[in-house]
Design a protein around this motif. Sequence first.
Motif, short mmCIF file in Angstrom:
data_model
loop_
_atom_site.label_atom_id
_atom_site.label_comp_id
_atom_site.label_asym_id
_atom_site.label_seq_id
_atom_site.Cartn_x
_atom_site.Cartn_y
_atom_site.Cartn_z
N ILE A 107 0.84 -1.20 0.00
CA ILE A 107 0.00 0.00 0.00
C ILE A 107 0.88 1.25 0.00
N GLY A 108 1.90 1.24 0.82
CA GLY A 108 2.77 2.41 0.94
C GLY A 108 3.56 2.72 -0.31
N VAL A 109 4.12 1.72 -0.93
CA VAL A 109 4.94 1.98 -2.12
C VAL A 109 4.10 2.31 -3.34
N GLU A 110 2.84 1.91 -3.31
CA GLU A 110 1.94 2.23 -4.42
C GLU A 110 1.87 3.75 -4.64
N GLU A 111 1.95 4.51 -3.57
CA GLU A 111 1.88 5.96 -3.65
C GLU A 111 3.21 6.58 -4.07
N MET A 112 4.26 5.80 -4.12
CA MET A 112 5.59 6.35 -4.32
C MET A 112 6.09 6.26 -5.76
N TYR A 113 5.37 5.62 -6.61
CA TYR A 113 5.83 5.50 -8.00
C TYR A 113 5.62 6.81 -8.74
N ILE A 114 6.57 7.13 -9.57
CA ILE A 114 6.58 8.39 -10.28
C ILE A 114 6.40 8.15 -11.77
#
Length: 191
Positions: free
Chosen positions: A60-67
């Motif tokens: 869930i956390g890394v889902e928001e971190m992709y650019i």
Amino acid sequence: MQKGNERRKQLLSVSLDEFITKGFYGTSTRSICRKAGISSGLLFHYFPNKENIYLELVKIGVEEMYIDTAKAMQTPKEYLFQTLHGILEQLENTPFYRKMFVFIDNAQHVDTGIEEVRALLDKADIAKQWIPIIQRGQELQCFHAGNPHAICVALFGAVQGIAQEKVRMSDTPLPDAKWLMRLVEEENGSC
């Protein structure tokens, strides 16, 4: 089905609090159950073990971190500003999001032995993703000259500190995204 999804979200939220407070090794499924007010059997209906819960939170956390690198490279200054603005908005309005920021930072420093966790965290490394954006902004003379990695560390460190303080004290006022942009912007830049 709706009730099951709500219960799953509740368990993830309780687990997130436990992992932030006690860390991976200090958190137990027993403590999660106690905090959630449920039996172990019900927890295991949703998640087979603590490692699975932790992995789900990391996902869930890394889902928001992709650019979107292609978009970011076209207009690095605007992209970075919009990204920072969105992050600050989420930190202000979404307690789960702000806690997730702290959780993911903590997860970077813990060896859980869960290979998939390490792979996800490596892939979503903010500095690795932002360095080319900073470099492109430097090429366009929008951002300060200097080591792009150091600039990323300064900018992301500021955001991380803001998130940690917002978790600690939810009424903490947040800075304007323009203030954070001053950490990277070239004063007399051409864009």
